[in-house]
Enzyme design. Structure first.
Site, PDB file in Angstrom:
ATOM      1  N   THR A 205     -80.817   1.466 -33.641  1.00 36.62           N
ATOM      2  CA  THR A 205     -81.867   2.198 -32.929  1.00 36.62           C
ATOM      3  C   THR A 205     -82.954   1.169 -32.414  1.00 36.62           C
ATOM      4  OG1 THR A 205     -83.481   3.542 -33.614  1.00 36.62           O
ATOM      5  CG2 THR A 205     -83.037   1.875 -35.341  1.00 36.62           C
ATOM      6  N   HIS A 206     -83.397   1.713 -31.187  1.00 38.26           N
ATOM      7  CA  HIS A 206     -84.505   0.718 -30.403  1.00 38.26           C
ATOM      8  C   HIS A 206     -85.518   1.717 -30.153  1.00 38.26           C
ATOM      9  CE1 HIS A 206     -85.642  -1.909 -27.552  1.00 38.26           C
ATOM     10  NE2 HIS A 206     -85.892  -1.324 -26.610  1.00 38.26           N
TER      11      HIS A 206
ATOM     12  N   ASP B 201     -79.199  -4.385 -26.011  1.00 40.51           N
ATOM     13  CA  ASP B 201     -79.726  -2.868 -26.049  1.00 40.51           C
ATOM     14  C   ASP B 201     -79.152  -2.266 -24.700  1.00 40.51           C
ATOM     15  OD1 ASP B 201     -81.319  -3.293 -28.294  1.00 40.51           O
ATOM     16  OD2 ASP B 201     -83.126  -3.806 -26.857  1.00 40.51           O
TER      17      ASP B 201
ATOM     18  N   LEU C 214     -76.241  -9.564 -32.414  1.00 38.35           N
ATOM     19  CA  LEU C 214     -75.024  -9.743 -33.012  1.00 38.35           C
ATOM     20  C   LEU C 214     -74.212 -10.598 -32.143  1.00 38.35           C
ATOM     21  CD1 LEU C 214     -74.823  -6.189 -34.676  1.00 38.35           C
ATOM     22  CD2 LEU C 214     -75.122  -8.249 -35.823  1.00 38.35           C
TER      23      LEU C 214
ATOM     24  N   GLY D 161     -74.318  -6.654 -24.959  1.00 40.42           N
ATOM     25  CA  GLY D 161     -75.488  -7.107 -24.006  1.00 40.42           C
ATOM     26  C   GLY D 161     -76.709  -6.912 -24.984  1.00 40.42           C
TER      27      GLY D 161
ATOM     28  N   ASP E 267     -72.939  -3.066 -27.865  1.00 46.25           N
ATOM     29  CA  ASP E 267     -72.058  -3.809 -27.225  1.00 46.25           C
ATOM     30  C   ASP E 267     -72.341  -5.272 -26.986  1.00 46.25           C
ATOM     31  OD1 ASP E 267     -73.908  -3.825 -25.043  1.00 46.25           O
ATOM     32  OD2 ASP E 267     -72.715  -2.851 -23.536  1.00 46.25           O
TER      33      ASP E 267
HETATM   34  C1  GRF Z   1     -87.742   0.432 -35.750  1.00 50.64           C
HETATM   35  O1  GRF Z   1     -88.881   0.878 -34.620  1.00 50.64           O
HETATM   36  C2  GRF Z   1     -86.505  -0.180 -34.739  1.00 50.64           C
HETATM   37  O2  GRF Z   1     -86.342   0.472 -33.658  1.00 50.64           O
HETATM   38  C3  GRF Z   1     -87.358  -1.559 -34.415  1.00 50.64           C
HETATM   39  O3  GRF Z   1     -88.024  -2.035 -35.437  1.00 50.64           O
HETATM   40  C4  GRF Z   1     -88.172  -0.985 -36.175  1.00 50.64           C
HETATM   41  C5  GRF Z   1     -87.841  -1.061 -37.630  1.00 50.64           C
HETATM   42  O4  GRF Z   1     -88.785  -0.239 -38.355  1.00 50.64           O
HETATM   43  N1  GRF Z   1     -86.093  -2.539 -33.712  1.00 50.64           N
HETATM   44  P1  GRF Z   1     -88.297  -0.414 -40.029  1.00 50.64           P
HETATM   45  O5  GRF Z   1     -87.958  -1.508 -40.589  1.00 50.64           O
HETATM   46  O6  GRF Z   1     -86.983   0.504 -40.238  1.00 50.64           O
HETATM   47  O7  GRF Z   1     -89.326   0.347 -40.840  1.00 50.64           O
END
Ligand code: GRF
Length: 218
Positions: free
Chosen positions: A126-127, A163, A111, A161, A159
């Site tokens: 989410t990572h 992740d 972003l 950066g 932010d």
């Molecule tokens: C997730 O594991 C997310 O952390 C990563 O890509 C995946 C997305 O999965 N960046 P979905 O599209 O929600 O099934």
């Protein structure tokens, strides 16, 4: 305090928080949020999804949104002169739904400045790794290649950066000898979906403050 991360929703909200969810792929994290809102109802869960945005079309994530009757928008980099123009367009498309929180749920683009200026401190990502280890687009593959024995997922604020923003919650997944990237990612995603639903609900219901690198849920 970082100006990009002002305190947001510091007090419990009187009405459900408005969520815009951004996706790039299968959208199983989006589905988990949709299911949680549908099961509890927006008032009890504390949030409702008001729109789903994507950086590409033809993805299952958009089909899930359409099946749920939600408005969608697609903002492709190639339809814009450069990244800055794309970022400005994505910002406007998202802002049209007046979100309290933006959830980047498998959104595979960084972003930009406009987006952060408008929504900083209100963007949850989410990572699929335990940050600060293995940031970037290949968190699962990089953890496997490194030979760590545990990995997992991290839900964090975005932010400027990659992740690097303040961590809200993490979930741990053990790596098995027989794991390949896809099997490990599937097990991580099971944990990730639960964690994301739980974190977004808590942020929305209770309000929160970002103090440096710490996220305080009220
Ligand atoms: C997730 O594991 C997310 O952390 C990563 O890509 C995946 C997305 O999965 N960046 P979905 O599209 O929600 O099934």
């Amino acid at each position: 305090m970082d100006p990009l991360l002002p305190p947001s929703r510091p007090d419990a909200a009187p009405s459900p928080a408005r969520l815009v969810v951004l996706v790039s792929g299968s959208g199983s994290n989006l589905q988990a949020l949709l299911d949680a809102v549908a099961a509890a109802g927006p008032a009890v869960y504390g949030a409702e999804i008001v729109a789903v945005g994507a950086d590409r079309d033809g993805i299952a994530g958009l089909d899930r949104a359409e099946r749920a009757g939600l408005p969608t928008f697609v903002c492709k980099v190639k339809d814009h002169g450069d990244r800055a123009q794309w970022d400005a367009a994505l910002t406007e498309a998202t802002a049209a739904y007046a979100p309290d929180l933006v959830v980047s749920a498998g959104f595979m683009k960084i972003l930009g400045k406009d987006f952060l200026a408008r929504f900083g401190g209100r963007i949850v990502n989410t990572h699929p790794a335990l940050l600060p280890s293995f940031p970037g687009a290949h968190g699962v593959r990089d953890a496997l290649a490194y030979g760590v024995q545990v990995t997992g997922c991290t839900v964090h604020f975005v932010d400027e950066g990659v992740d690097t923003g303040p961590i809200i919650a993490q979930g741990v997944v053990e790596i098995r000898d027989e794991d390949d990237e896809s099997a490990l990612h599937e097990r991580i995603k099971e944990v990730e979906r639960t964690l994301l639903v739980e974190v977004v609900g808590r942020l929305a219901r209770h309000g929160y403050r970002i103090e440096g690198r710490k996220v305080r849920i009220s």
